[in-house]
Design a protein around this motif. Structure first.
Motif, mmCIF file in Angstrom:
data_model
loop_
_atom_site.group_PDB
_atom_site.id
_atom_site.type_symbol
_atom_site.label_atom_id
_atom_site.label_comp_id
_atom_site.label_asym_id
_atom_site.label_seq_id
_atom_site.Cartn_x
_atom_site.Cartn_y
_atom_site.Cartn_z
ATOM 1 N N MET A 1 0.842 -1.193 0.000
ATOM 2 C CA MET A 1 0.000 0.000 0.000
ATOM 3 C C MET A 1 0.879 1.245 0.000
ATOM 4 N N GLU A 2 0.402 2.312 -0.622
ATOM 5 C CA GLU A 2 1.171 3.539 -0.765
ATOM 6 C C GLU A 2 0.914 4.467 0.420
ATOM 7 N N TYR A 3 1.998 4.910 1.077
ATOM 8 C CA TYR A 3 1.860 5.781 2.245
ATOM 9 C C TYR A 3 2.561 7.122 2.059
ATOM 10 N N SER A 4 3.008 7.427 0.855
ATOM 11 C CA SER A 4 3.811 8.633 0.638
ATOM 12 C C SER A 4 3.008 9.922 0.796
ATOM 13 N N ASP A 5 1.672 9.807 0.848
ATOM 14 C CA ASP A 5 0.848 11.003 1.025
ATOM 15 C C ASP A 5 0.631 11.337 2.501
ATOM 16 N N ILE A 6 1.137 10.496 3.407
ATOM 17 C CA ILE A 6 0.951 10.718 4.841
ATOM 18 C C ILE A 6 2.137 11.496 5.408
ATOM 19 N N ARG A 7 1.828 12.513 6.207
ATOM 20 C CA ARG A 7 2.859 13.269 6.920
ATOM 21 C C ARG A 7 2.830 12.871 8.389
ATOM 22 N N CYS A 8 3.987 12.501 8.921
ATOM 23 C CA CYS A 8 4.074 12.054 10.311
ATOM 24 C C CYS A 8 5.138 12.844 11.063
ATOM 25 N N HIS A 64 -0.528 14.417 9.561
ATOM 26 C CA HIS A 64 -1.747 13.621 9.690
ATOM 27 C C HIS A 64 -1.654 12.721 10.926
ATOM 28 N N LEU A 65 -0.415 12.421 11.313
ATOM 29 C CA LEU A 65 -0.136 11.495 12.406
ATOM 30 C C LEU A 65 1.026 12.032 13.224
ATOM 31 N N ASN A 293 -2.736 2.566 7.989
ATOM 32 C CA ASN A 293 -4.034 2.245 7.383
ATOM 33 C C ASN A 293 -5.172 2.925 8.142
ATOM 34 N N SER A 294 -5.032 3.018 9.459
ATOM 35 C CA SER A 294 -6.041 3.709 10.265
ATOM 36 C C SER A 294 -6.134 5.174 9.869
ATOM 37 N N VAL A 295 -4.967 5.787 9.637
ATOM 38 C CA VAL A 295 -4.938 7.199 9.228
ATOM 39 C C VAL A 295 -5.576 7.359 7.850
ATOM 40 N N GLN A 296 -5.221 6.487 6.928
ATOM 41 C CA GLN A 296 -5.761 6.591 5.570
ATOM 42 C C GLN A 296 -7.275 6.387 5.533
ATOM 43 N N HIS A 297 -7.762 5.421 6.319
ATOM 44 C CA HIS A 297 -9.187 5.093 6.291
ATOM 45 C C HIS A 297 -9.995 5.877 7.318
ATOM 46 N N LYS A 298 -9.274 6.687 8.132
ATOM 47 C CA LYS A 298 -9.918 7.490 9.179
ATOM 48 C C LYS A 298 -10.755 6.630 10.129
ATOM 49 N N LYS A 299 -10.223 5.460 10.431
ATOM 50 C CA LYS A 299 -10.860 4.543 11.377
ATOM 51 C C LYS A 299 -9.775 3.734 12.070
ATOM 52 N N ILE A 300 -9.717 3.819 13.394
ATOM 53 C CA ILE A 300 -8.654 3.159 14.144
ATOM 54 C C ILE A 300 -8.864 1.647 14.152
#
Length: 331
Positions: A1-8, A64-65, A293-300
């Protein structure tokens, strides 16, 4: 899965902070580091987007995280700086050194709990997941008793570092064996899955280590239909982490050092799970995937569980040890 759009944003650059930074970079996450230490001297990695010791600059990164991996005593004050941002907050265990501090934070922001996640990576350990599935399959029958132990000599935890300077050894930073080795408290509760009724705990400082916290603890938890006994220490020279789950048809025994699970029933004993991988490291990788995945789907992810419960158990353990009595479980 691609996570490059997430800022942590990672807060803290101790051993666990470094592990998270490495895994985030490997996953392609846009990673920033906040630390009051000399982060640039520690991390010369061009993939890190931002190094800072300024909160305004850190928040302008618009993560985002956020991963809170600084000393336990600083967790609540760090959460307070992040809580009004549109960000999921992942806090390394334990949640706080005092549950009262966190409860005061929630009193002013009751919805904050919905975006806070606590990092107990053993929930994502392959052996614990296998045990969870096996228990659910009723192979050993109803669970009556769980016994586990964990221990390792504190100076051996991080070779090359002075153990006396680490947060584990210092009460002011939220150290001590009950908080630091609370993985066992968490995954035992995860495996049993029953309401808690009573908790008792005995702690001691039996070693010659130069620390001002407890180095040994025995915890007894009475669940609705089971008993759990947990021993934790940071004094033994030969490391151990093992768990035995007793059911009315047999038992399961996990040895983390050997990466094996045995089953004993009326038919005999055999190995039913083993691994040649470094499963502890893989548990952090799997935990991070679930987090992203929780961040991407907005569900923990449900596997993270209640972010507060284990801290409440820790608090009652320490109260029991101090008062030398049994604590009833009321939430």
């Amino acid at each position: 899965m691609e996570y490059s759009d997430i800022r942590c944003l990672v807060v803290g650059t101790g051993s666990i902070g470094k592990r998270h930074i490495f895994n985030l970079l490997q996953a392609g996450v846009q990673t920033a580091i906040f630390s009051t230490g000399h982060t640039k001297a520690r991390f010369q990695d061009p993939r890190v987007v931002l190094y800072t010791d300024d909160w305004q600059e850190a928040l302008s990164f618009a993560p985002h995280l956020a991963i809170v991996a600084n000393p336990t005593a600083l967790h609540v004050s760090t959460i307070e700086k992040l809580i009004d941002q549109d960000v999921y907050i992942f806090v390394e265990k334990p949640l706080s050194n005092h549950i009262e501090d966190f409860n005061r934070l929630l009193a002013n922001r009751p919805d904050a709990k919905k975006k806070i996640i606590v990092g107990y990576n053993f929930r994502f350990h392959a052996a614990i997941q296998f045990l969870k599935q096996t228990i659910a399959g009723n192979i050993i029958g109803k669970i009556s008793y769980i016994k586990c132990q964990v221990g390792q000599y504190l100076p051996d935890w991080h070779p090359g570092e002075d153990y006396r300077e680490g947060y584990v050894a210092r009460a002011e930073l939220g150290g001590g064996v009950v908080r630091t080795l609370s993985h066992e408290i968490d995954y035992v509760d995860y495996l049993i899955g029953q309401p808690i009724r009573e908790i008792s705990c005995m702690t001691s400082n039996i070693s010659d280590l130069e620390i001002d916290v407890e180095d040994t603890a025995n915890v007894l938890i009475r669940y609705e239909k089971s008993i759990a006994e947990i021993h934790m220490d940071m004094v033994r020279r030969i490391p151990v982490r093992e768990l035995v789950v007793y059911g009315d048809n047999g038992y399961l025994k996990w040895n983390d050092m050997k990466n094996t699970i045995h089953i004993q029933t009326a038919e005999g004993e055999k190995v039913i799970w083993e691994s040649a991988r470094n499963e502890r490291n893989m548990s952090f990788v799997q935990e991070l995937k679930a987090l992203l995945n929780s961040v991407q789907h907005k569900k923990i992810d449900d596997r993270f569980g209640d972010p507060v419960k284990t801290m409440e158990v820790i608090s009652r353990c320490l109260t029991s040890a101090h008062q030398k009595n049994v604590i009833s479980w009321k939430r």
